[in-house]
Design an enzyme around this catalytic site. Structure first.
Site, PDB file in Angstrom:
ATOM      1  N   ASP A 271      29.685  45.403  33.361  1.00  0.00           N
ATOM      2  CA  ASP A 271      30.524  46.505  33.863  1.00  0.00           C
ATOM      3  C   ASP A 271      29.833  47.846  33.619  1.00  0.00           C
ATOM      4  OD1 ASP A 271      32.592  48.152  34.652  1.00  0.00           O
ATOM      5  OD2 ASP A 271      34.121  47.170  33.422  1.00  0.00           O
ATOM      6  N   HIS A 358      36.512  44.103  44.664  1.00  0.00           N
ATOM      7  CA  HIS A 358      36.633  45.366  43.901  1.00  0.00           C
ATOM      8  C   HIS A 358      35.532  46.355  44.279  1.00  0.00           C
ATOM      9  CE1 HIS A 358      37.671  47.931  40.480  1.00  0.00           C
ATOM     10  NE2 HIS A 358      36.422  47.858  40.034  1.00  0.00           N
TER      11      HIS A 358
HETATM   12  C1  HEM Z   1      40.284  46.591  34.078  1.00  0.00           C
HETATM   13  C2  HEM Z   1      39.956  47.253  35.175  1.00  0.00           C
HETATM   14  C3  HEM Z   1      38.615  47.200  35.809  1.00  0.00           C
HETATM   15  C4  HEM Z   1      37.628  46.274  35.690  1.00  0.00           C
HETATM   16  C5  HEM Z   1      37.644  45.011  34.854  1.00  0.00           C
HETATM   17  C6  HEM Z   1      36.529  46.700  36.507  1.00  0.00           C
HETATM   18  C7  HEM Z   1      35.341  46.003  36.650  1.00  0.00           C
HETATM   19  C8  HEM Z   1      34.288  46.410  37.438  1.00  0.00           C
HETATM   20  C9  HEM Z   1      33.075  45.663  37.615  1.00  0.00           C
HETATM   21  C10 HEM Z   1      32.738  44.366  36.936  1.00  0.00           C
HETATM   22  C11 HEM Z   1      32.294  46.358  38.474  1.00  0.00           C
HETATM   23  C12 HEM Z   1      30.899  45.962  38.990  1.00  0.00           C
HETATM   24  C13 HEM Z   1      29.781  46.472  38.158  1.00  0.00           C
HETATM   25  C14 HEM Z   1      29.616  47.955  38.170  1.00  0.00           C
HETATM   26  O1  HEM Z   1      29.045  48.530  39.125  1.00  0.00           O
HETATM   27  O2  HEM Z   1      30.067  48.563  37.212  1.00  0.00           O
HETATM   28  C15 HEM Z   1      33.012  47.553  38.839  1.00  0.00           C
HETATM   29  C16 HEM Z   1      32.539  48.530  39.671  1.00  0.00           C
HETATM   30  C17 HEM Z   1      33.201  49.693  39.929  1.00  0.00           C
HETATM   31  N1  HEM Z   1      34.471  50.029  39.529  1.00  0.00           N
HETATM   32 FE1  HEM Z   1      35.695  48.929  38.406  1.00  0.00          FE
HETATM   33  N2  HEM Z   1      36.849  47.874  37.109  1.00  0.00           N
HETATM   34  C18 HEM Z   1      38.122  48.221  36.708  1.00  0.00           C
HETATM   35  C19 HEM Z   1      38.821  49.342  37.066  1.00  0.00           C
HETATM   36  C20 HEM Z   1      38.330  50.346  37.866  1.00  0.00           C
HETATM   37  C21 HEM Z   1      39.043  51.553  38.172  1.00  0.00           C
HETATM   38  C22 HEM Z   1      40.457  51.903  37.726  1.00  0.00           C
HETATM   39  C23 HEM Z   1      38.204  52.306  38.938  1.00  0.00           C
HETATM   40  C24 HEM Z   1      38.420  53.667  39.538  1.00  0.00           C
HETATM   41  C25 HEM Z   1      39.554  54.129  40.018  1.00  0.00           C
HETATM   42  C26 HEM Z   1      36.983  51.563  39.094  1.00  0.00           C
HETATM   43  C27 HEM Z   1      35.884  52.012  39.780  1.00  0.00           C
HETATM   44  C28 HEM Z   1      34.734  51.289  39.957  1.00  0.00           C
HETATM   45  C29 HEM Z   1      33.577  51.802  40.682  1.00  0.00           C
HETATM   46  C30 HEM Z   1      33.443  53.183  41.304  1.00  0.00           C
HETATM   47  C31 HEM Z   1      32.621  50.792  40.671  1.00  0.00           C
HETATM   48  C32 HEM Z   1      31.237  50.826  41.301  1.00  0.00           C
HETATM   49  C33 HEM Z   1      31.349  50.350  42.719  1.00  0.00           C
HETATM   50  C34 HEM Z   1      30.003  50.376  43.411  1.00  0.00           C
HETATM   51  O3  HEM Z   1      29.541  51.470  43.740  1.00  0.00           O
HETATM   52  O4  HEM Z   1      29.374  49.315  43.530  1.00  0.00           O
HETATM   53  N3  HEM Z   1      37.095  50.372  38.442  1.00  0.00           N
HETATM   54  N4  HEM Z   1      34.223  47.557  38.201  1.00  0.00           N
END
Ligand code: HEM
Length: 444
Positions: A271, A358
């Site tokens: 993450d 996601h």
């Molecule tokens: C428990 C809640 C969440 C989990 C487990 C989670 C998990 C992840 C994972 C595994 C990734 C892919 C790896 C990475 O690029 O970091 C990701 C990407 C991302 N997440 Fe989350 N996330 C959560 C909540 C959120 C929230 C609330 C937001 C914003 C409102 C968010 C925004 C993003 C963004 C901007 C990316 C990158 C997307 C990209 O450009 O590829 N996430 N998240």
């Protein structure tokens, strides 16, 4: 100690898996008002670069992990454990210290939101900010509070504090921000971007654990250091402000894996992979407030905090393949399902990344470029587990808000998480020597 100087202090050998590079970090900072302050900021960035900041930053392009594969043969190339305590991060700089880190995210964090006591004047808040500046600088440098010159601060500390003397600050950072209610109470001009966050579909927020006039993030690689710093900062607020809510979180400990590896959350996912990186063009304009803002906010940021419960029992029911399709990335390597390794850009034209994945709904490409720096901490509280989601950005209206609006309606992950608390703080720019936090605001 290193906290007194401009360079990050690293005692002992550093990770060989860290890579550096030139980049823009910061923005002008309030420090621009003071003498030689911009120079301090630039030297600070140089220090971060020298310490391998850009490679180690939230697991970016570290040499060892650059391919996205964790090569079991290579073994961890990280620093020896004896180095954990010795690391210091300088307090002074263009940006506050806890936003862009020279090392991997710290292992422990305490987040506290404070409300002002009834009748607190803006002068009293000024006093608090002065005390917190003195205390934060000392604690981050590993200096006992009892030995500082400021009498009010010294009065609550021991000159030979056993929790500081002989124990390193373990990369301690203290970062402070202001919520909307602080401006209501003091009459100081509130920045336009600092309003209550809108309600999102599915929110189940607990007001008692949300909001707050002043937010503080204390992070370090050692839980004792964090608890001690949090307690002293809370004591220094006595009479002016009291904790409204506090939360504690953690990441993998330094030394438990390569410094350059992207952290994993409690769902087991890598993450932070696609975070904006300090070495990429435009990083500063995405994360730090620009020159069009009041001087005290320049070099500052906005911090969104969400306590997000993970519904892990439901999540565990999914097969590995289904879990990967919810995110759009492989669980083992973090690579996008469209192929390649962790650092390969996702190809959203490929059907392997489902329509409700996601990353498809979170990516800047589908949110008019909305970007944020996500550096959260996991939490376990009784039988509740989840993510203390922390996201830093130049403007929440061009960062968290549009992205969360979309995620709350279309993201496959929303069935497995629950947003339970929320806060937004404007983070003043960094502090230059001889000044105190947000001095430009307080004395405006
Ligand atoms: C428990 C809640 C969440 C989990 C487990 C989670 C998990 C992840 C994972 C595994 C990734 C892919 C790896 C990475 O690029 O970091 C990701 C990407 C991302 N997440 Fe989350 N996330 C959560 C909540 C959120 C929230 C609330 C937001 C914003 C409102 C968010 C925004 C993003 C963004 C901007 C990316 C990158 C997307 C990209 O450009 O590829 N996430 N998240």
């Amino acid at each position: 100690m290193g906290g007194q100087g401009d360079q990050v202090t690293v005692i002992g050998p550093r990770s060989t898996g860290e890579a550096g590079g030139a980049g823009e970090v910061g923005g002008a900072g309030e420090a621009g008002e003071g003498e030689g302050v911009g120079g301090v900021g630039r030297r600070r960035v140089a220090g971060l670069l020298a310490a391998g900041a850009l490679g180690a930053f939230a697991g970016t392009t570290g040499g060892m992990i650059a391919s996205g594969r964790r090569d079991p043969g290579a073994g961890p190339t990280t620093v020896p454990l004896s180095d954990v305590g010795a690391r210091t991060i300088p307090y002074h700089g263009v940006n506050q210290p806890g936003i862009v880190l020279p090392f991997r995210p710290q292992a422990r964090a305490w987040i506290g939101a404070f409300d002002l006591e009834p009748g607190t004047t803006s002068d009293a808040v000024k006093g608090l900010l002065r005390r917190w500046t003195v205390a934060s600088r000392a604690l981050m440098a590993g200096q006992p509070l009892g030995s500082v010159e400021d009498q009010a601060v010294a009065a609550i500390g021991l000159a030979a504090d056993p929790l500081v003397v002989g124990v390193g600050p373990a990369a301690l950072t203290v970062t402070v921000g202001f919520g909307p209610s602080l401006f209501e109470r003091t009459g100081w001009p509130r920045p336009d971007a600092l309003t209550e966050l809108p309600a999102f579909p599915g929110d189940q927020l607990d007001p008692a654990r949300s909001g707050g006039a002043i937010g503080v993030v204390v992070a370090a690689d050692d839980a004792v250091i964090v608890a001690h710093a949090a307690r002293l900062l809370t004591r220094l607020a006595t009479g002016t402000a009291h904790p409204r809510w506090t939360m504690s979180g953690f990441n993998g400990a330094r030394g438990s894996g390569p410094d350059s590896a992207t952290p994993r959350n409690l769902m087991g996912q890598v993450d932070g992979t696609n975070n904006p990186r300090p070495d990429e063009p435009g990083f500063a304009t995405k994360i730090f407030v620009g020159d069009d803002q009041p001087a005290w906010l320049r070099g500052g940021s906005y911090l969104v905090i969400r306590r997000i419960r993970m519904l892990l029992d439901d999540w565990d029911q999914l097969s590995l393949g289904d879990q990967e399709r919810v995110i759009g990335r492989r669980k083992d390597t973090g690579a996008p399902l469209s192929g390649g390794d962790e650092r390969t850009p996702a190809n959203f034209g490929r059907a392997e990344i489902p329509a409700d994945a996601h990353i498809r709904h979170a990516a800047p490409a589908f949110n008019e470029g909305a970007a944020m720096l996500r550096r959260g901490f996991s939490f376990v509280d009784g039988n509740e587990s989840g993510l203390l989601f922390l996201a830093w950005q130049a403007d929440p209206r061009r960062g968290f808000i549009p992205v969360q609006r979309r995620l709350s309606e279309q993201d496959a992950l929303r069935r497995f998480i629950r947003h339970e608390a929320s806060a937004l703080f404007a983070i003043p720019g960094g502090v230059s020597e001889g000044r105190y936090l947000a001095q430009g605001l307080v004395e405006s």
